[in-house]
Write a protein that holds these residues in place. Structure first.
Motif, mmCIF file in Angstrom:
data_model
loop_
_atom_site.group_PDB
_atom_site.id
_atom_site.type_symbol
_atom_site.label_atom_id
_atom_site.label_comp_id
_atom_site.label_asym_id
_atom_site.label_seq_id
_atom_site.Cartn_x
_atom_site.Cartn_y
_atom_site.Cartn_z
ATOM 1 N N MET A 1 117.002 35.142 26.914
ATOM 2 C CA MET A 1 115.597 35.275 27.316
ATOM 3 C C MET A 1 114.691 35.240 26.092
ATOM 4 S SD MET A 1 115.726 38.165 30.338
ATOM 5 C CE MET A 1 116.787 39.353 29.516
ATOM 6 N N ASN B 1 111.711 37.510 31.650
ATOM 7 C CA ASN B 1 112.855 37.509 32.557
ATOM 8 C C ASN B 1 113.010 36.166 33.260
ATOM 9 O OD1 ASN B 1 114.923 38.092 34.292
ATOM 10 N ND2 ASN B 1 113.819 39.657 35.440
ATOM 11 N N LYS B 2 113.923 35.348 32.751
ATOM 12 C CA LYS B 2 114.156 34.050 33.387
ATOM 13 C C LYS B 2 115.075 34.194 34.593
ATOM 14 C CE LYS B 2 118.100 32.151 30.875
ATOM 15 N NZ LYS B 2 118.520 31.006 30.090
ATOM 16 N N TYR B 3 115.623 35.383 34.809
ATOM 17 C CA TYR B 3 116.522 35.620 35.935
ATOM 18 C C TYR B 3 115.798 36.213 37.139
ATOM 19 C CZ TYR B 3 119.771 34.965 32.111
ATOM 20 O OH TYR B 3 120.433 34.445 31.028
ATOM 21 N N ALA B 4 114.471 36.344 37.085
ATOM 22 C CA ALA B 4 113.703 36.938 38.181
ATOM 23 C C ALA B 4 113.821 36.109 39.463
ATOM 24 C CB ALA B 4 112.240 37.097 37.785
ATOM 25 N N ILE C 1 110.322 42.288 30.987
ATOM 26 C CA ILE C 1 111.168 43.479 30.928
ATOM 27 C C ILE C 1 110.916 44.151 29.586
ATOM 28 C CG2 ILE C 1 113.524 44.364 30.938
ATOM 29 C CD1 ILE C 1 114.337 41.759 32.397
ATOM 30 N N HIS D 1 107.615 37.531 34.832
ATOM 31 C CA HIS D 1 108.140 38.888 34.915
ATOM 32 C C HIS D 1 108.625 39.309 33.539
ATOM 33 C CE1 HIS D 1 111.305 41.942 35.861
ATOM 34 N NE2 HIS D 1 110.268 42.425 36.503
ATOM 35 N N THR E 1 120.706 37.551 25.073
ATOM 36 C CA THR E 1 120.282 37.618 26.475
ATOM 37 C C THR E 1 119.926 36.263 27.076
ATOM 38 O OG1 THR E 1 117.967 37.952 25.894
ATOM 39 C CG2 THR E 1 119.348 39.938 26.126
ATOM 40 N N TYR F 1 108.767 42.587 24.796
ATOM 41 C CA TYR F 1 109.262 42.405 26.163
ATOM 42 C C TYR F 1 110.151 41.164 26.219
ATOM 43 C CZ TYR F 1 105.274 45.392 27.084
ATOM 44 O OH TYR F 1 104.379 46.418 27.057
ATOM 45 N N TYR F 2 111.141 41.192 27.098
ATOM 46 C CA TYR F 2 111.904 40.000 27.428
ATOM 47 C C TYR F 2 111.169 39.268 28.542
ATOM 48 C CZ TYR F 2 115.928 41.973 24.955
ATOM 49 O OH TYR F 2 116.766 42.497 24.014
#
Length: 136
Positions: free
Chosen positions: A67, A124-127, A97, A95, A65, A121-122
């Protein structure tokens, strides 16, 4: 100019509490996630906050991922790991996930249980673009 609000509300819209996760700067000499920790913000408004730490799993981001993966921190006797920190140590909101399993979620699971209901939890670097620059 960018303003970010980190929320800690004892009653969100007349219901249960709403407490954000944050990145905490623990070692500014290290790049990205290596110098940051993730925590769940809890408490009143003071120049300090009570946080519940999350521990990184591994030394690098997940290969599939991209992440980082974290899990709730535990202290002695498998109890939650809490700390009081100054708000100036908070870098920005984070954030998370949940890492879902193959089992169904309980039908009574509410959003305010999400930081307590999962084992990992991941991050979230894509937030948003800020998280993308931080959580590499």
């Amino acid at each position: 100019m960018h303003t970010e609000y980190i929320r800690s509300c004892p009653s969100w819209q007349g219901g249960h509490s709403h407490n954000d996760c944050v990145f905490v700067n623990t070692d500014s000499s290290l790049p990205g996630m290596q110098g940051l920790e993730v925590a769940h913000y809890q408490g009143e408004v003071y120049p300090c906050v009570v946080i519940h730490w999350f521990n990184k799993i591994g030394d690098a981001a997940d290969k599939d991922t991209g992440m980082w993966v974290v899990r709730p921190g535990e202290g002695a006797n498998n109890t939650a790991e809490y700390t009081i920190i100054h708000i100036d140590a908070i870098y920005c909101a984070a954030h998370l996930i949940p890492m879902y399993s193959m089992e169904f979620l309980p039908p009574d699971l509410k959003f305010y249980h999400s930081y307590d209901a999962f084992r990992a939890y991941y991050v979230n670097k894509y937030a948003d673009h800020h998280a993308f620059e931080i959580a590499f």
